[in-house]
Motif scaffolding. Structure first.
Motif, PDB file in Angstrom:
ATOM      1  N   CYS A 186       2.089 -40.874 -10.745  1.00  0.00           N
ATOM      2  CA  CYS A 186       1.341 -41.319  -9.613  1.00  0.00           C
ATOM      3  C   CYS A 186       0.556 -39.904  -9.229  1.00  0.00           C
ATOM      4  CB  CYS A 186       2.247 -41.856  -8.523  1.00  0.00           C
ATOM      5  SG  CYS A 186       3.688 -40.971  -8.146  1.00  0.00           S
ATOM      6  N   ALA A 187       0.215 -39.973  -7.879  1.00  0.00           N
ATOM      7  CA  ALA A 187      -0.533 -38.959  -7.261  1.00  0.00           C
ATOM      8  C   ALA A 187       0.051 -38.420  -5.952  1.00  0.00           C
ATOM      9  CB  ALA A 187      -2.113 -39.069  -7.049  1.00  0.00           C
ATOM     10  N   THR A 188      -0.072 -37.104  -5.592  1.00  0.00           N
ATOM     11  CA  THR A 188       0.596 -36.639  -4.256  1.00  0.00           C
ATOM     12  C   THR A 188      -0.610 -35.781  -3.897  1.00  0.00           C
ATOM     13  OG1 THR A 188       2.540 -35.553  -3.479  1.00  0.00           O
ATOM     14  CG2 THR A 188       1.669 -34.810  -5.759  1.00  0.00           C
ATOM     15  N   ASP A 189      -0.134 -35.384  -2.607  1.00  0.00           N
ATOM     16  CA  ASP A 189      -1.043 -34.086  -2.035  1.00  0.00           C
ATOM     17  C   ASP A 189      -0.272 -33.055  -1.609  1.00  0.00           C
ATOM     18  OD1 ASP A 189       1.018 -34.735  -0.042  1.00  0.00           O
ATOM     19  OD2 ASP A 189      -0.604 -35.221   1.547  1.00  0.00           O
ATOM     20  N   VAL A 215       5.778 -46.661   4.565  1.00  0.00           N
ATOM     21  CA  VAL A 215       5.251 -46.986   3.552  1.00  0.00           C
ATOM     22  C   VAL A 215       3.859 -47.592   4.245  1.00  0.00           C
ATOM     23  CG1 VAL A 215       4.835 -48.793   1.600  1.00  0.00           C
ATOM     24  CG2 VAL A 215       6.882 -47.465   1.932  1.00  0.00           C
ATOM     25  N   THR A 216       2.689 -47.347   3.756  1.00  0.00           N
ATOM     26  CA  THR A 216       1.437 -48.086   4.313  1.00  0.00           C
ATOM     27  C   THR A 216       0.729 -48.572   3.069  1.00  0.00           C
ATOM     28  OG1 THR A 216       0.213 -45.928   3.999  1.00  0.00           O
ATOM     29  CG2 THR A 216       1.015 -46.347   6.286  1.00  0.00           C
ATOM     30  N   SER A 217      -0.183 -49.491   3.394  1.00  0.00           N
ATOM     31  CA  SER A 217      -0.899 -50.346   2.381  1.00  0.00           C
ATOM     32  C   SER A 217      -2.057 -50.345   2.899  1.00  0.00           C
ATOM     33  CB  SER A 217      -0.249 -51.772   2.142  1.00  0.00           C
ATOM     34  OG  SER A 217      -0.203 -52.394   3.108  1.00  0.00           O
ATOM     35  N   SER A 218      -3.209 -50.294   2.082  1.00  0.00           N
ATOM     36  CA  SER A 218      -4.381 -50.526   2.314  1.00  0.00           C
ATOM     37  C   SER A 218      -5.181 -51.489   1.265  1.00  0.00           C
ATOM     38  CB  SER A 218      -5.346 -49.331   2.539  1.00  0.00           C
ATOM     39  OG  SER A 218      -5.157 -48.536   1.303  1.00  0.00           O
ATOM     40  N   GLN A 219      -6.253 -52.159   1.765  1.00  0.00           N
ATOM     41  CA  GLN A 219      -6.976 -53.113   0.564  1.00  0.00           C
ATOM     42  C   GLN A 219      -8.164 -52.169   0.205  1.00  0.00           C
ATOM     43  OE1 GLN A 219      -5.852 -56.212   0.237  1.00  0.00           O
ATOM     44  NE2 GLN A 219      -4.056 -55.771   1.343  1.00  0.00           N
ATOM     45  N   LEU A 234      -0.713 -48.775  -2.155  1.00  0.00           N
ATOM     46  CA  LEU A 234       0.409 -48.275  -1.614  1.00  0.00           C
ATOM     47  C   LEU A 234       0.732 -46.936  -1.478  1.00  0.00           C
ATOM     48  CD1 LEU A 234       2.921 -51.135  -2.913  1.00  0.00           C
ATOM     49  CD2 LEU A 234       1.712 -51.091  -0.577  1.00  0.00           C
ATOM     50  N   GLU A 235       1.204 -46.176  -0.274  1.00  0.00           N
ATOM     51  CA  GLU A 235       1.619 -44.859  -0.213  1.00  0.00           C
ATOM     52  C   GLU A 235       2.885 -44.775   0.460  1.00  0.00           C
ATOM     53  OE1 GLU A 235      -2.772 -42.647   0.014  1.00  0.00           O
ATOM     54  OE2 GLU A 235      -1.561 -43.105   2.039  1.00  0.00           O
ATOM     55  N   LEU A 236       3.816 -43.614   0.160  1.00  0.00           N
ATOM     56  CA  LEU A 236       4.780 -43.539   0.763  1.00  0.00           C
ATOM     57  C   LEU A 236       4.596 -41.937   1.428  1.00  0.00           C
ATOM     58  CD1 LEU A 236       7.955 -43.562   1.203  1.00  0.00           C
ATOM     59  CD2 LEU A 236       8.547 -42.162  -0.837  1.00  0.00           C
ATOM     60  N   ALA A 237       4.798 -42.029   2.617  1.00  0.00           N
ATOM     61  CA  ALA A 237       4.672 -40.733   3.189  1.00  0.00           C
ATOM     62  C   ALA A 237       5.941 -40.318   4.010  1.00  0.00           C
ATOM     63  CB  ALA A 237       3.666 -40.630   4.318  1.00  0.00           C
ATOM     64  N   PHE A 238       6.633 -38.884   3.813  1.00  0.00           N
ATOM     65  CA  PHE A 238       7.683 -38.515   4.444  1.00  0.00           C
ATOM     66  C   PHE A 238       7.494 -37.259   5.042  1.00  0.00           C
ATOM     67  CE2 PHE A 238       8.212 -37.252  -0.220  1.00  0.00           C
ATOM     68  CZ  PHE A 238       8.414 -36.000  -0.036  1.00  0.00           C
ATOM     69  N   GLU A 239       8.170 -37.093   6.455  1.00  0.00           N
ATOM     70  CA  GLU A 239       7.803 -35.709   7.111  1.00  0.00           C
ATOM     71  C   GLU A 239       9.235 -34.995   6.712  1.00  0.00           C
ATOM     72  OE1 GLU A 239       6.572 -34.690  11.695  1.00  0.00           O
ATOM     73  OE2 GLU A 239       7.759 -36.336  11.527  1.00  0.00           O
ATOM     74  N   TYR A 240       8.850 -33.652   6.172  1.00  0.00           N
ATOM     75  CA  TYR A 240       9.592 -32.931   5.597  1.00  0.00           C
ATOM     76  C   TYR A 240      10.152 -31.618   6.275  1.00  0.00           C
ATOM     77  CZ  TYR A 240      12.998 -31.139   1.751  1.00  0.00           C
ATOM     78  OH  TYR A 240      14.104 -30.811   1.188  1.00  0.00           O
ATOM     79  N   LEU A 241      11.343 -31.149   6.334  1.00  0.00           N
ATOM     80  CA  LEU A 241      11.362 -29.884   7.050  1.00  0.00           C
ATOM     81  C   LEU A 241      11.611 -28.826   6.017  1.00  0.00           C
ATOM     82  CD1 LEU A 241      12.583 -28.798   9.900  1.00  0.00           C
ATOM     83  CD2 LEU A 241      14.770 -29.048   8.977  1.00  0.00           C
ATOM     84  N   MET A 242      10.374 -28.122   5.997  1.00  0.00           N
ATOM     85  CA  MET A 242       9.943 -27.106   5.027  1.00  0.00           C
ATOM     86  C   MET A 242      10.798 -25.878   5.343  1.00  0.00           C
ATOM     87  SD  MET A 242       8.027 -28.424   2.637  1.00  0.00           S
ATOM     88  CE  MET A 242       6.774 -29.926   2.671  1.00  0.00           C
ATOM     89  N   ILE A 268       2.714 -39.416  -1.308  1.00  0.00           N
ATOM     90  CA  ILE A 268       2.843 -40.202  -2.720  1.00  0.00           C
ATOM     91  C   ILE A 268       2.085 -41.308  -2.883  1.00  0.00           C
ATOM     92  CG2 ILE A 268       4.231 -40.925  -4.534  1.00  0.00           C
ATOM     93  CD1 ILE A 268       6.558 -39.369  -3.208  1.00  0.00           C
ATOM     94  N   SER A 269       0.963 -41.490  -3.596  1.00  0.00           N
ATOM     95  CA  SER A 269       0.047 -42.824  -3.732  1.00  0.00           C
ATOM     96  C   SER A 269       0.630 -43.254  -5.107  1.00  0.00           C
ATOM     97  CB  SER A 269      -1.206 -42.495  -3.836  1.00  0.00           C
ATOM     98  OG  SER A 269      -1.719 -41.877  -2.889  1.00  0.00           O
ATOM     99  N   SER A 270       1.438 -44.541  -4.834  1.00  0.00           N
ATOM    100  CA  SER A 270       2.071 -45.041  -6.156  1.00  0.00           C
ATOM    101  C   SER A 270       2.334 -46.698  -5.649  1.00  0.00           C
ATOM    102  CB  SER A 270       3.505 -44.798  -6.278  1.00  0.00           C
ATOM    103  OG  SER A 270       4.165 -45.262  -7.278  1.00  0.00           O
TER     104      SER A 270
END
Length: 474
Positions: A276-279, A322-326, A346-354, A364-366
């Motif tokens: 899949c893809a990630t930023d 998780v967010t979804s878009s058409q 569909l995308e999974l996004a998480f806020e991470y303590l770097m 993550i787009s998956s």
């Protein structure tokens, strides 16, 4: 679980009249079609059982025929209503809600209640055929499978049924864990494809629980078959010497020793997802994601084709969503038309303590984003149950997948974490020091497909197990 109503349909009733059907999608896939009156009936029933102060507000009736704009407004309100009910720990787990979804699923697929034969696959490729009712829910089917296999009742909670898709060359895609609000026979039949199967797999993360399973002959065989399959498909990483040792143990029939060796190998017990893809660390990166050992593991291919590996520990994810878009499907040279069918992104996004005081959103787009979210939630559940001294059996039987909770302000304690995106040769192991003070507070958002940077959007899953970074970690 991600509930949405992305579209409506005008359908014909029995007397020739027409009505608007609202298509309820779960995890981006159509689950059922329902009328406004059916949802209103569910709403009234839940109000009687739980009170008006508990049940979310419901879009009101209209005397006159709705205009297209009003239909769209009602669709949006009903979507938010379904999401709010599902997010509520009491309502989302209620028999009223789940039985409504099961009945609606059966009616939508027009499958009558009757005795049917259902195939359930094991990890070694064997199939177990059980006789069930087409209207049997997931937990009932799991119990029948366990009885057929002679798996003891106290071990049933260690396993779950998963919808999977077989790919080329033995590839396996975990589509989703079958939920309490669906009918496995209807779910698999409605796909009309031989590529999809129902698979029995273990449903816990901590390998310490393997000992419970291996004490039973049937449990041992199931766990052994899964370990062999995970090695063969590359989910567990082995070198030539380790592969030779495993093959020798396999030939001797030394199942426990095979599993014990497997437990020492990299990515034992992980679930691997499709590419899949990630930023992260930058936009446009391709990634292979794995879930296990209380982390999401990334194998990232950077835009310059350099490969990096790193891990995101679940204890340092403040929240996720998780967010979804058409996405309209193009139709010919002119592109998508206004009425074109849409794919769900569909995308999974998480806020991470770097690092200390530095949080960052990672996206993550998956199409497996919701499966990833369920994996994260179940890891947190295990951590918290272990912290409280509870048992896995109670947790697995009564856990409400997809409902998130947030940690309170007292929950920050030290946690050691590996460097992110180090070279693959470096160890990603760490010691987790769980917080001794963990409190809860509700954390909810509204639906949307806004970018991960917009903290006001999406359905948040706050994290009980979130931990801060102490001075010794810096």
């Amino acid at each position: 679980m991600h509930f949405s109503i992305p579209e409506t349909e005008v359908r014909s009733g029995e007397n020739g009249s027409t009505y608007v059907a609202y298509n309820i999608h779960v995890n981006g896939v159509l689950h059922c079609r329902v009328r406004y009156s059916q949802l209103l009936g569910l709403h009234e029933q839940m109000k009687k059982e739980y009170g008006s102060n508990v049940v979310p507000s419901f879009p009101p009736k209209k005397i006159f025929t709705l205009t297209p704009t009003e239909v769209e407004q009602r669709r949006d309100h009903l979507e938010k209503y379904m999401q709010a009910v599902r997010q509520d720990p009491l309502l989302g787990a209620s028999e009223s809600f789940n039985s409504f979804l099961r009945k609606a699923q059966q009616e939508t697929q027009q499958i009558p209640t009757e005795e049917v034969a259902l195939d359930v696959c094991l990890s070694n490729g064997q199939k177990v055929t059980v006789n069930v009712l087409s209207s049997d829910q997931t937990e009932d089917v799991l119990d029948v499978v366990a009885t057929k296999l002679d798996l003891p009742e106290d071990l049933v909670a260690y396993f779950s049924l998963f919808l999977v898709r077989e790919g080329e060359e033995g590839g396996l895609t975990l589509v989703r864990k079958l939920q309490e609000f669906e009918l496995p026979y209807v779910s698999i039949t409605s796909l009309h494809s031989s590529d999809f199967h129902i698979l029995l797999r273990k449903s816990y993360w901590d390998m310490a629980y393997d000992a419970d399973v291996m004490d039973n002959r049937v449990g041992l065989n199931l766990l052994y078959a899964q370990t062999v399959a995970d090695v063969e498909r590359g989910w567990i990483l082995v070198n030539k010497d380790q592969r030779r040792q495993l093959k020798s143990l396999q030939e001797k029939g030394s199942k426990k020793e095979f599993i014990h060796l497997g437990q020492t190998l990299k990515y034992y017990g992980y679930v691997k997802f499709d590419p899949c893809a990630t930023d992260f660390p930058e936009q446009g990166c391709q990634v292979m994601v794995g879930a296990g050992n209380n982390e999401l593991n990334f194998h990232v291919k950077l835009p310059n084709h350099q490969m990096k590996e790193g891990s995101f520990k679940v204890t340092r994810m403040r929240c996720w969503r998780v967010t979804s878009s058409q996405v309209p499907i193009a139709n010919g040279a002119d592109g998508p038309s206004p009425s074109a069918k849409c794919d769900v992104k569909l995308e999974l996004a998480f806020e991470y303590l770097m690092s200390k005081d530095r949080l960052r959103w990672v996206t993550i787009s998956s199409q497996q984003a919701i499966m990833m979210s369920i994996c994260l939630q179940s890891m947190v559940d295990e951590l918290m149950v272990k912290k409280s001294g509870g048992g896995i059996k109670k947790m697995l039987r009564k856990r409400h997948n997809g409902t998130g909770t947030a940690r309170g302000p007292d929950g920050q304690q030290a946690v050691k974490s590996p460097p992110l995106l180090d070279s693959p040769e470096q160890s990603c192991e760490q010691i987790i020091k769980l917080s001794t003070k963990l409190s809860s507070a509700s954390l909810r958002g509204t639906g949307g497909s806004n970018p991960a940077g917009d903290a006001a959007a999406g359905h948040f899953h706050g994290n009980y197990a979130f931990e801060g970074i102490g001075d010794e970690d810096l």
